[in-house]
Enzyme design. Sequence first.
Site, PDB file in Angstrom:
ATOM      1  N   ASP A 317      -3.457 -10.233   0.626  1.00  0.00           N
ATOM      2  CA  ASP A 317      -2.772  -8.962   0.856  1.00  0.00           C
ATOM      3  C   ASP A 317      -1.295  -9.261   1.089  1.00  0.00           C
ATOM      4  O   ASP A 317      -0.943 -10.299   1.657  1.00  0.00           O
ATOM      5  CB  ASP A 317      -3.380  -8.223   2.059  1.00  0.00           C
ATOM      6  N   GLU A 517      -0.844   2.731   6.580  1.00  0.00           N
ATOM      7  CA  GLU A 517      -0.898   1.446   7.289  1.00  0.00           C
ATOM      8  C   GLU A 517      -0.357   1.572   8.724  1.00  0.00           C
ATOM      9  O   GLU A 517      -0.580   2.582   9.392  1.00  0.00           O
ATOM     10  CB  GLU A 517      -0.181   0.371   6.473  1.00  0.00           C
TER      11      GLU A 517
HETATM   12  C1  BGC Z   1      -2.233  -3.148   1.831  1.00  0.00           C
HETATM   13  C2  BGC Z   1      -3.285  -3.206   0.762  1.00  0.00           C
HETATM   14  C3  BGC Z   1      -2.689  -2.905  -0.575  1.00  0.00           C
HETATM   15  C4  BGC Z   1      -1.533  -3.807  -0.835  1.00  0.00           C
HETATM   16  C5  BGC Z   1      -0.839  -3.548  -2.142  1.00  0.00           C
HETATM   17  C6  BGC Z   1      -1.039  -3.956   1.470  1.00  0.00           C
HETATM   18  O1  BGC Z   1      -0.015  -3.777   2.393  1.00  0.00           O
HETATM   19  O2  BGC Z   1      -2.767  -3.612   3.042  1.00  0.00           O
HETATM   20  O3  BGC Z   1      -4.329  -2.313   1.058  1.00  0.00           O
HETATM   21  O4  BGC Z   1      -3.661  -3.026  -1.566  1.00  0.00           O
HETATM   22  O5  BGC Z   1      -0.581  -3.684   0.193  1.00  0.00           O
HETATM   23  O6  BGC Z   1      -0.130  -2.376  -2.126  1.00  0.00           O
HETATM   24  C1  BGC Z   2       2.426  -1.938   1.266  1.00  0.00           C
HETATM   25  C2  BGC Z   2       2.891  -1.786  -0.107  1.00  0.00           C
HETATM   26  C3  BGC Z   2       4.199  -1.095   0.010  1.00  0.00           C
HETATM   27  C4  BGC Z   2       5.153  -1.948   0.804  1.00  0.00           C
HETATM   28  C5  BGC Z   2       6.428  -1.232   1.050  1.00  0.00           C
HETATM   29  C6  BGC Z   2       3.330  -2.900   1.981  1.00  0.00           C
HETATM   30  O1  BGC Z   2       2.894  -3.216   3.238  1.00  0.00           O
HETATM   31  O2  BGC Z   2       1.120  -2.317   1.250  1.00  0.00           O
HETATM   32  O3  BGC Z   2       2.017  -1.143  -0.943  1.00  0.00           O
HETATM   33  O4  BGC Z   2       4.742  -0.773  -1.219  1.00  0.00           O
HETATM   34  O5  BGC Z   2       4.620  -2.373   2.022  1.00  0.00           O
HETATM   35  O6  BGC Z   2       7.502  -1.945   0.576  1.00  0.00           O
END
Ligand code: BGC
Ligand code: BGC
Length: 821
Positions: A317, A517
């Site tokens: 991740d 998140e």
């Molecule tokens: C999230 C994931 C997601 C990934 C890609 C991460 O921050 O925890 O669920 O698939 O970003 O966007």
């Molecule tokens: C998320 C991504 C998001 C990024 C923001 C990550 O934690 O999972 O999908 O685009 O943060 O820059």
Amino acid sequence: MAVIAALGGAHTAVPAIAQANSSAVADPQRWPARGHAAALDSAIEKQIDALIARMSLEQKVGQIIQADIASATPEDVRRYHLGSILNGGNSTPTGEYNAPASKWLEAADAYYAASMKPQGDLPRIPVIWGSDAVHGHNNIVGATLFPHNIGLGAANDPDLMRRIGEVTAIEMRVTGLDWTFAPTLAVVRDDRWGRTYEGFGETPEIATSYAAPLIEGLQGKLGDDDWLRGSHIVATAKHFLGDGGTAGGKDQGDARIDEGRLRDVFSPPYLPAIDAGVQSIMVSFSSWNGAKMHGNASLLTGIVKDRWNFSGFLVGDWNGHGQVEGCTVTNCAQSVIAGLDMYMAPDSWKGLYENTLANARSGALPPARLDDAVRRILRVKFRAGLFEAGKPSSRPYAGEFERLGSADHRAIAREAVRKSLVLLKNQDGILPLDPAAKVLVAGDGADNLTKQTGGWTLTWQGTDTKRTDFPNAQSIWEGIEAEVTDAGGSATLSPDGSYGERPDVAIVVFGEDPYAEFQGDRPDVGYDDARSLALLRSFRAAGIPTVSVFLSGRAMWVNPLLNASDAFVAAWLPGTEGGGVADGLFGKSEFTGRLSYSWPRSSDQTNVNLGDADYNPLFAYGYGLTTAEDGSLDQLPEERASAAPTDENMLFSGGRVGTGRQLLIGSPGALATNPAPDLITAQGADRNAQEDAVRLRWSGSGRAAVAIAQESGMDLTRQANGGLALELEFKVDKAPTADVNLLMTCGEECGGGFPVRALLTTTAETGRWTRASFPLNCFVQAGVDMSGVDAPLMLVTDGQLDLTLASARIMSPTGEQLSCK
Ligand code: BGC
Ligand code: BGC
């Protein structure tokens, strides 16, 4: 319902062997074994052997790295042999959050072509593109958006999941994408978690029954000719393991539980997922008993690969490997050694590539492990037919943009909305409503696609979208209007609740604003909404019956609002089909949704879950009325059990600093609230309201600063990794006469930041209010220790400067983003 029984086990027998506080699996034999789902195909394995024999070391290293399209071009993919790309929640092919679908397909072709470009004798390996299609293909304008998983959990309908998976896969195919980072199989134990809505429920039960049909909908059926092909794509089970079990519901936190509980409560949904042939599993950001999952060999290799015979690949991740002890985002052999097969290295891929290559050369990354990681990724690419599929735009469904949000897809989403609604109160059987009545529709959620679709919608946080971004959608108001007009009634939209002619009933739609998140983590589950409460009470006072439609990503304490409503419907985050809500309210469908999350009795009942020894929710797991039942509810206590939470990310707004903060000025070594005015002054100023801003004037007679200081240090690590920024809104009344620095500090002798003289000088010329975003990552690069920020904002100069500050926030950037240098 063995899984439910297992929940009770937490309070009783814990296997002696599983030591609390160990972060290694003590006894793999106690974990259910898995057989040979997706058994190896010897023809494919031979092809892989031949390919690996021809690959350069550089190619192997590139194959196990996934970069974000915002920081890797097609040329980078070719040059560094990157095996995969993704679009993070804020990344699109054009940089515009609402880039048209056609641009996605063009980008898919461009990245594919780059990966297939001949390079001497090296074999060419097609790139695979991963995207978070977590409630439909939600990064795409016009796509069909389904209820978030919390609503689907309430629907409790596995067959529906299969159809949702099929639709999502087809819509991804239309845009040329190969792979979704879904489904989330989290079992969510504490609703303070900002990702509660991404989970199907608080017990493993529903996720376990959904995993196979949803994955089969997305990928097709294992063994069928069109498995992973044709109308299908590759799916991901995430986030392994225990993401929903962290202490305090903290995102990326630590699950402090024993092995038996990790196994029996959190792992069950992964078993049918593997049986159904899921091809990738995403490793969780979180820890188990203090150790990050990205480094846990006993789980990644011992359980997933050895015990469960998983033959696909483990993807990391978002820079999660960088959180493993001893690692950085650009160097982490440990993670792959532990079992990770593909690093998700959105913006860190280049440094990671270089270091991983060095590790592979030195043997710090053992060749056999590297080859196995490569083999697993290639296996999935072969299974999915990527080697012979041709460019994305030539594949089935590609470019058939009329399929995005098509009538048949939307009908399935609307069915999902209907089935997800949970009726919590129906005083005197007020529902179903008569569609021929005079209906007033109020509340800020009534005609609001942004609220109704929630996080992970066109942008990561799902905020700041516009009605025109949803060409194929229907707001809840629009759904109600259509049904009422059809039946000869009258419907009026009035977000503020004002009316001319007295309505027969008022429907008030309100709820949480979108988040994703950790941005959605909260200190409690109290829902505070004085405006909607006042609205409901004013209707009540006028004798007008009230129906509340509550939009939320979690079960929340809403007692005052429940009391002020005759009927109350938990509608979760329904997505694009507002008509489904109308169907329930006007009796086109019966309410069949049942809570998959226990509903809290008080604002501090944050982790009430079925199976608790002292289980005492307001509405139990499985609760949900039909209109045929007696839905009357006695008056509920209205006192909030915990103090209303404060907005941690708000540094300054409306003329005031956020809770726990002070605005200080003076000489940088002797900042105070109100020092002698010789160096710098701070004075209330008016922007849109009286004293809603602060005017800061530096005299130039010595070095002086303004700072927003924390009473206790702030941890901004996740925010920095997640691409958040310090966003300022300001106006420069007089340009600086010397260099100016915008800093963050982290204690004595700790700090760093941006030179901003040039920016302030240009904005001074326009005299206009300006919004500027300073990426937190730039502060990291400048040496700020994000784990203990004591002044998230400090502006210093030796010269003169006259500037008015209206707001300062830590947020997902909306304004122009400044680059680090
Ligand atoms: C999230 C994931 C997601 C990934 C890609 C991460 O921050 O925890 O669920 O698939 O970003 O966007
Ligand atoms: C998320 C991504 C998001 C990024 C923001 C990550 O934690 O999972 O999908 O685009 O943060 O820059």
